[in-house]
Design a protein around this motif. Structure first.
Motif, PDB file in Angstrom:
ATOM      1  N   ASP A 637       0.879  -1.258   0.045  1.00  0.00           N
ATOM      2  CA  ASP A 637      -0.003   0.051  -0.060  1.00  0.00           C
ATOM      3  C   ASP A 637       1.113   1.074  -0.080  1.00  0.00           C
ATOM      4  O   ASP A 637       1.815   1.497   0.890  1.00  0.00           O
ATOM      5  CB  ASP A 637      -0.928  -0.158   1.371  1.00  0.00           C
ATOM      6  CG  ASP A 637      -1.794   1.135   1.456  1.00  0.00           C
ATOM      7  OD1 ASP A 637      -1.555   2.219   0.519  1.00  0.00           O
ATOM      8  OD2 ASP A 637      -2.866   0.885   1.817  1.00  0.00           O
ATOM      9  N   MET A 638       0.779   2.045  -0.998  1.00  0.00           N
ATOM     10  CA  MET A 638       1.800   3.131  -1.321  1.00  0.00           C
ATOM     11  C   MET A 638       1.689   4.121   0.073  1.00  0.00           C
ATOM     12  O   MET A 638       2.479   4.870   0.130  1.00  0.00           O
ATOM     13  CB  MET A 638       1.501   3.998  -2.464  1.00  0.00           C
ATOM     14  CG  MET A 638       1.767   3.136  -3.635  1.00  0.00           C
ATOM     15  SD  MET A 638       1.439   4.278  -5.199  1.00  0.00           S
ATOM     16  CE  MET A 638       2.251   3.120  -6.310  1.00  0.00           C
ATOM     17  N   TYR A 660      -2.708   6.722  -5.799  1.00  0.00           N
ATOM     18  CA  TYR A 660      -2.261   6.026  -4.649  1.00  0.00           C
ATOM     19  C   TYR A 660      -3.194   4.406  -4.502  1.00  0.00           C
ATOM     20  O   TYR A 660      -2.489   3.474  -4.257  1.00  0.00           O
ATOM     21  CB  TYR A 660      -2.384   6.776  -3.498  1.00  0.00           C
ATOM     22  CG  TYR A 660      -1.193   7.378  -3.233  1.00  0.00           C
ATOM     23  CD1 TYR A 660      -0.323   6.962  -2.169  1.00  0.00           C
ATOM     24  CD2 TYR A 660      -1.080   8.801  -3.683  1.00  0.00           C
ATOM     25  CE1 TYR A 660       0.764   7.771  -1.832  1.00  0.00           C
ATOM     26  CE2 TYR A 660       0.041   9.630  -3.527  1.00  0.00           C
ATOM     27  CZ  TYR A 660       1.028   9.122  -2.505  1.00  0.00           C
ATOM     28  OH  TYR A 660       2.178   9.895  -2.364  1.00  0.00           O
ATOM     29  N   SER A 664      -1.550   0.781  -5.737  1.00  0.00           N
ATOM     30  CA  SER A 664      -1.169  -0.215  -4.586  1.00  0.00           C
ATOM     31  C   SER A 664      -1.693  -1.522  -4.971  1.00  0.00           C
ATOM     32  O   SER A 664      -2.820  -1.821  -5.214  1.00  0.00           O
ATOM     33  CB  SER A 664      -2.007   0.326  -3.243  1.00  0.00           C
ATOM     34  OG  SER A 664      -1.476   1.641  -2.922  1.00  0.00           O
TER      35      SER A 664
END
Length: 745
Positions: A637-638, A660, A664
């Protein structure tokens, strides 16, 4: 940054002697085991000031290390400091030298020893000063507790030494005596003279202070980490109870340290803070150094998005700053290392992508006017040397083949004249450590199928004087592997985009059969996997898999840090993980369509760190293409990774919500169909183990079968502890053999 595979080129390889027959095949044990031969390299050497000699560390006859000088031309050897002189008072054995430096007047030898782990390095250490005149040795910092000093540095006038202890900056006379605390507010949250975690990781700032050339002042960073989120790592192998290890780590979109810069007078401790504009928590200072003299400090200040860099000069007497130039980019700007100063401090060197390629410029200090020194459609990969007296700058580039590296030079004034110095007919990756005066260089060259060879190079003729490390045993391993030469190629994925790639084929390859293929991926904007250079132990593991009957390949999608121009590298802005995984899938499909010997039912992929995330994205986003994957230490997960890296390439999370989310891997966990092995170290301070836990929790939620391995108290490199590498690569080998069966069909 999210690092590439952490395995160093110095790991062991298959042991062989002249009387022992070559092993019929590689194995995990012969690649990583304790009985293997290690890669030969030239270590702990440095040039003499005359440019005609170099110093080396060699084992002393009674322990410790001698410091030895070799004359380059004839190889004459002289012991400069014998290990027997480096026995501390009251001790019976010499100091074990981790690192050393000379004072500018060559009287004092500063020795770093007893290094202890501090983040990525053994920076916590003891420092000793040896006086070559009196042949006496004393410890810096007097009776400070062992291994509590960092980054000791001798002043340019050779009279003082500065260091960091308990987050404060100190200075003391080199002859010994009382230390003066130049800062006094250092504690668990206020850090002076060294970087916080994220600056060290992403801007490579370690020692965060710098002596002025006149030795009167020290410019330094102060980090106020209060408000930065604390990530608690848990160590479970140390005893009956777990140990909590807190780490101030700013995750994407969260609070950064407040970073300020000052100049302090070493005589009285008077400090002047530079008056930088903006909120210090919403701006960065990636680099600071003295501006070619003692009258100004050179400061690079970036906004949080890292797309605007202000180059400033700070007055150490008043703290005032004045702008010199501004560097902007629609995506991001890369920080420069400390510049080289020319014309008595009136010009400085600067690398910029302002014309679409990474070029060397000289910048006028007064006006900010730039002069292009490397015109052409190519990237400067690395600036090596600048010699104003000779009138040249030496740099690494590869205009015609981004998988290779060569030496070039250009003129510093007048009309630019760029010339290649690496002779034609020497393909591969060349690196150079150039001596003062540019007569000699340590030159190392390798290819994907050829281990590194290091020689002493006569730069005036581009001819080797003598070979220092030939790596003949490694070369024999390659010859005995039975593998055909590795193929380098390009894959056309449409739209004018071609991806660089390499492919290792099994011995006895039969194009009429179909073979499983394993892709090695990184795909993030910080690294390159398709390079014509020796790949170390990991490369040998890939050869081992080929011996078992696998095709092993790699592709570099758009956005990887290859010298193919600004547009190539920055095409992934705000879509990391999205464009690269799509490029990779397109490349795999093109190879399937054009290479009928690839078995479409046996396609695997694996990667480490950013490559772990790309492996997950491949399996989740293209579940019908990839059948098996191994993701090592991958960010899932960014928003769980750090501010500087993630926001540089993706923008702020609140301004790029879809990017994002869609970049992810965890977002698409419900799509998993193939076999997936997740591997992570539980004490990873870079990509936290939290990433694996959250993905595992998500996969369980969707009732998706998968395999996982947690390596207790190992870091991002998963190398600590006996047999860890053997265990890791044995695990991955078994997983592939079970889920991606080898051999042609």
């Amino acid at each position: 940054m999210v690092s590439l595979s952490p395995l160093a080129l110095s790991l062991p390889v298959a042991a062989q002697t002249a009387t022992t027959p070559a092993a019929p095949s590689l194995s995990v044990e012969t690649i990583f085991g304790p009985g293997a031969v290690r890669t030969q390299s030239v270590r702990e050497s440095r040039w003499g000031k005359d440019g005609e000699s170099y110093l080396a560390l060699e084992a002393g006859p009674k322990g410790g290390q001698d410091i030895v000088r070799y004359t380059i031309a004839d190889g004459a050897r002289t012991v400069v400091v014998p290990a027997t002189d480096l026995v501390p008072p009251g001790a019976t054995t010499p100091l074990d030298i981790d690192s050393y430096q000379w004072s500018p007047d060559d009287r004092w030898l500063l020795i770093q020893t007893n290094g202890q782990r501090f983040r990525r390095t053994n920076a916590l250490a003891d420092y000793w000063l040896f006086d070559r005149t009196t042949r006496k040795l004393h410890r810096v910092g007097g009776n400070l507790p062992a291994s509590t000093t960092l980054y000791a540095s001798i002043s340019p006038d050779s009279r003082r030494i500065a260091y960091v202890h308990k987050n404060n900056l100190y200075v003391e006379p080199v002859e010994g005596g009382a230390a003066l605390a130049l800062t006094k507010d250092g504690d668990d949250y206020i850090v002076n003279g060294l970087a916080d975690w994220v600056y060290e990781e992403e801007f490579s700032v370690h020692r965060a202070f710098d002596w002025s050339p006149d030795s009167r002042r020290i410019a330094f960073f102060r980090f106020d980490t209060r408000g930065v989120g604390t990530f608690d790592m848990i160590k479970n192998t140390g005893g009956q109870y777990s140990q909590v290890i807190p780490l101030q780590y700013p995750k994407a979109g969260t609070t950064n340290s407040a970073v300020t810069v000052a100049a302090v007078d070493v005589a009285d401790g008077q400090t002047r803070w530079f008056k930088l504009d903006g909120d210090p928590r919403q701006n960065y200072v990636p680099q600071m150094s003295w501006a070619g003299g003692s009258d100004a400090v050179f400061i690079q200040q970036s906004n949080r998005l890292q797309n605007t860099y202000e180059v400033l000069l700070g007055d150490p007497a008043t703290g005032s700053v004045r702008p010199v130039m501004t560097e902007k980019d629609a995506a991001w700007v890369e920080a420069n290392v400390a510049p080289e100063w020319l014309n008595g401090g009136r010009r400085f060197t600067w690398l910029s992508e302002r014309d679409g390629w990474r070029h060397l410029y000289t910048i006028d200090r007064a006006s900010g006017r730039a002069s292009l020194r490397t015109p052409g459609q190519f990237d400067v990969v690395e600036l090596l040397n600048v010699d104003e007296k000779a009138g040249y700058a030496w740099f690494i580039a590869s205009p015609d083949n981004p998988t290779q590296r060569y030496l070039y030079r250009t003129t510093l004034s007048g009309s630019p004249k760029v010339e290649r110095l690496t002779p034609a007919g020497q393909p591969g990756t060349h690196s150079y450590d150039i001596a003062p005066g540019e007569h000699w260089a340590l030159h190392t060259v390798s290819r994907f199928d050829a281990p590194p060879v290091t020689d002493m190079l006569d730069m005036t003729r581009q001819q080797p004087l003598r070979t220092l490390a030939a790596n003949a045993p490694l070369a024999q391993v390659v010859r005995d592997s039975g593998l055909p030469a590795t193929e380098f190629f390009r894959v056309d994925i449409g739209g004018g985009t071609q991806l660089d790639g390499w492919l290792i084929k099994p011995p006895g390859f039969d194009p009429a059969k179909r073979y499983p293929i394993l892709y090695f991926v990184y795909g993030e904007p910080w690294g390159q996997t398709v390079a014509d250079r020796w790949a170390g132990s990991q490369g040998l593991w890939h050869r081992m898999l080929a011996q078992k009957g696998y095709l092993v390949a790699s592709l570099d999608p758009r956005g990887t840090a290859t010298p193919r121009g600004r547009d190539w590298r920055k095409s992934i802005y705000r879509q990391v993980g999205i464009l690269a995984s799509a490029d990779y899938a397109a490349g795999v499909k093109t190879m399937l369509a054009t290479r009928p010997y690839i078995d479409p039912d046996r396609i695997g992929i694996w990667g480490w760190s950013g490559g772990g995330a790309m492996t997950q994205n491949a399996l989740f986003r293209y579940p019908d293409l990839y059948k098996t994957g191994i993701a090592v230490a991958g960010p899932t997960d960014m928003t769980l990774y750090d501010t500087i890296y993630q926001e540089r390439y993706m923008g702020l999370p609140q301004d790029n919500v879809d990017g994002y989310k869609n970049g992810s891997p965890i977002t698409f966990a419900d799509r998993l169909k193939g076999n997936m092995l997740l591997i992570h170290g539980t004490l990873d301070d870079n990509v936290h183990y939290q990433n694996q836990d959250q993905l595992v929790d998500r996969l369980i939620h969707f009732n998706k079968p998968f395999s996982m391995m947690a390596y207790p108290d190992r870091s991002h490199g998963i190398y600590e502890g006996e047999n860890t590498s053997i265990h890791l690569y044995s695990l991955m080998t078994r997983y592939l053999e079970t889920n991606l069966p080898p051999g042609g069909r």
